[in-house]
Design a protein around this motif. Sequence first.
Motif, PDB file in Angstrom:
ATOM      1  N   HIS A 180      51.972  33.665  76.338  1.00 49.49           N
ATOM      2  CA  HIS A 180      51.428  33.351  77.939  1.00 49.49           C
ATOM      3  C   HIS A 180      51.762  34.770  78.826  1.00 49.49           C
ATOM      4  CE1 HIS A 180      50.276  29.318  77.513  1.00 49.49           C
ATOM      5  NE2 HIS A 180      51.518  28.660  76.908  1.00 49.49           N
ATOM      6  N   ARG A 181      52.662  35.480  78.953  1.00 50.63           N
ATOM      7  CA  ARG A 181      53.368  36.610  79.583  1.00 50.63           C
ATOM      8  C   ARG A 181      53.533  38.027  78.150  1.00 50.63           C
ATOM      9  NH1 ARG A 181      52.528  36.772  85.058  1.00 50.63           N
ATOM     10  NH2 ARG A 181      52.821  34.944  86.155  1.00 50.63           N
ATOM     11  N   ILE A 201      56.100  39.912  74.806  1.00 48.88           N
ATOM     12  CA  ILE A 201      56.062  40.600  73.466  1.00 48.88           C
ATOM     13  C   ILE A 201      55.606  42.169  73.429  1.00 48.88           C
ATOM     14  CG2 ILE A 201      54.586  38.661  72.867  1.00 48.88           C
ATOM     15  CD1 ILE A 201      52.314  39.433  72.741  1.00 48.88           C
ATOM     16  N   ARG A 202      56.273  42.950  74.393  1.00 51.32           N
ATOM     17  CA  ARG A 202      55.595  44.121  74.519  1.00 51.32           C
ATOM     18  C   ARG A 202      56.292  44.884  73.686  1.00 51.32           C
ATOM     19  NH1 ARG A 202      56.176  48.378  79.774  1.00 51.32           N
ATOM     20  NH2 ARG A 202      55.338  50.235  78.657  1.00 51.32           N
ATOM     21  N   HIS A 232      52.529  47.583  71.194  1.00 51.01           N
ATOM     22  CA  HIS A 232      51.641  47.521  72.170  1.00 51.01           C
ATOM     23  C   HIS A 232      51.670  49.240  72.867  1.00 51.01           C
ATOM     24  CE1 HIS A 232      51.507  46.894  76.407  1.00 51.01           C
ATOM     25  NE2 HIS A 232      52.606  48.109  76.674  1.00 51.01           N
ATOM     26  N   ASP A 233      52.137  49.779  72.013  1.00 57.64           N
ATOM     27  CA  ASP A 233      51.417  51.384  72.245  1.00 57.64           C
ATOM     28  C   ASP A 233      50.259  51.839  71.763  1.00 57.64           C
ATOM     29  OD1 ASP A 233      54.011  51.612  74.419  1.00 57.64           O
ATOM     30  OD2 ASP A 233      55.019  52.227  72.092  1.00 57.64           O
ATOM     31  N   GLU A 234      49.964  51.438  70.118  1.00 61.61           N
ATOM     32  CA  GLU A 234      49.206  51.241  69.111  1.00 61.61           C
ATOM     33  C   GLU A 234      47.906  50.977  70.200  1.00 61.61           C
ATOM     34  OE1 GLU A 234      51.364  52.261  64.972  1.00 61.61           O
ATOM     35  OE2 GLU A 234      50.023  50.076  65.468  1.00 61.61           O
ATOM     36  N   LEU A 235      47.449  49.757  70.662  1.00 59.06           N
ATOM     37  CA  LEU A 235      46.837  48.803  71.106  1.00 59.06           C
ATOM     38  C   LEU A 235      46.189  49.291  72.441  1.00 59.06           C
ATOM     39  CD1 LEU A 235      48.035  44.918  70.069  1.00 59.06           C
ATOM     40  CD2 LEU A 235      46.577  47.161  68.369  1.00 59.06           C
ATOM     41  N   MET A 236      47.384  49.534  72.958  1.00 61.38           N
ATOM     42  CA  MET A 236      46.873  50.213  74.689  1.00 61.38           C
ATOM     43  C   MET A 236      46.283  51.062  74.262  1.00 61.38           C
ATOM     44  SD  MET A 236      48.599  47.916  76.349  1.00 61.38           S
ATOM     45  CE  MET A 236      47.696  48.977  78.410  1.00 61.38           C
ATOM     46  N   ALA A 237      46.074  52.777  73.168  1.00 60.99           N
ATOM     47  CA  ALA A 237      45.730  53.943  73.020  1.00 60.99           C
ATOM     48  C   ALA A 237      44.455  53.177  72.843  1.00 60.99           C
ATOM     49  CB  ALA A 237      46.697  54.464  72.390  1.00 60.99           C
ATOM     50  N   VAL A 245      54.699  45.193  83.709  1.00 64.59           N
ATOM     51  CA  VAL A 245      56.054  44.388  84.118  1.00 64.59           C
ATOM     52  C   VAL A 245      57.054  43.773  82.664  1.00 64.59           C
ATOM     53  CG1 VAL A 245      56.950  42.969  85.915  1.00 64.59           C
ATOM     54  CG2 VAL A 245      54.719  43.656  86.447  1.00 64.59           C
ATOM     55  N   LEU A 246      58.018  43.963  82.932  1.00 67.86           N
ATOM     56  CA  LEU A 246      58.846  43.733  81.123  1.00 67.86           C
ATOM     57  C   LEU A 246      59.981  42.591  81.971  1.00 67.86           C
ATOM     58  CD1 LEU A 246      59.143  46.798  80.149  1.00 67.86           C
ATOM     59  CD2 LEU A 246      57.697  45.207  78.805  1.00 67.86           C
TER      60      LEU A 246
END
Length: 207
Positions: A2-3, A7-8, A27-32, A67-68
Amino acid sequence: AHRLSTIRRADQICVLNEGAVAERGTHDELMAKGGAYKALVEAQVSSSDDGGTSVASVAPVAEDDVVLAEAVTDTDAGSTKADDVEAPAPVDKATASRVVSWLWRTARDERPFVALGVVGSAIGGATQPLLGFLMAEFLVAFFNHSTSHMRREARFWALMFVAMAGCAAIGELWKSYGLSRAAEHVVRDVRTKSFEAMVRQPISWHD
C-alpha cells in the motif's frame, strides 16, 4: 504494497498489470524506466501531499521526494515513558451487548450444538457431587452384618458407579463435540466477516 516507500530498498520489485508482470527490477531501475512504477510513486506522493489527486493530473516529481519510512531504534522506543501511554478506553456496556447479540445471531445455525454442549456440561458438573453421594451411600453397606445382603448392596452400588461413569462419558462427549463444533464455526464466520470488512477498507485505513 500500500505504501511504495516500504519496498523501495527491496532487491526486486515486480509491477503487475492485468495479472501479468509488466515491470521488474530495483527501485532505481524502475524509476529510470519511467513506466508504471514511477507513475504509481508519483501518484502516491502527490496524493499524500494534496489529499487525493488522480494520476492523470500528477506533475512529475523528483525521485528524492519519495517519502521513506524510518526505522524506530530501541533508543527511540525506550524514550517513551510509561506515564505517557494512554490507558485503553473502557468498553461501553451497550457496545459489549451489541457485540454479544451479533455473535449470538452469527451462531444461529450452531445453537443446537451449543445446547448439546450445555447439556453435556451439566452432566459433567453433576458427576462430582453425585460421586460424593454414592460414596457415602455404599460405605454403609460395609457395616451390614449379613454377608449376602452386603454382597447384594455392593453389586448394586458397583452398577451405580458403572452407570455414572457411562453418563459422565456421554456428557463429556456431548460437551466436547457440541461446544467445539459451535466455537469452530463461529470463529470461522467471524474471521471471514472480519477479513471481508478489512479488504474493503480504503488504502489509508491500512496505514
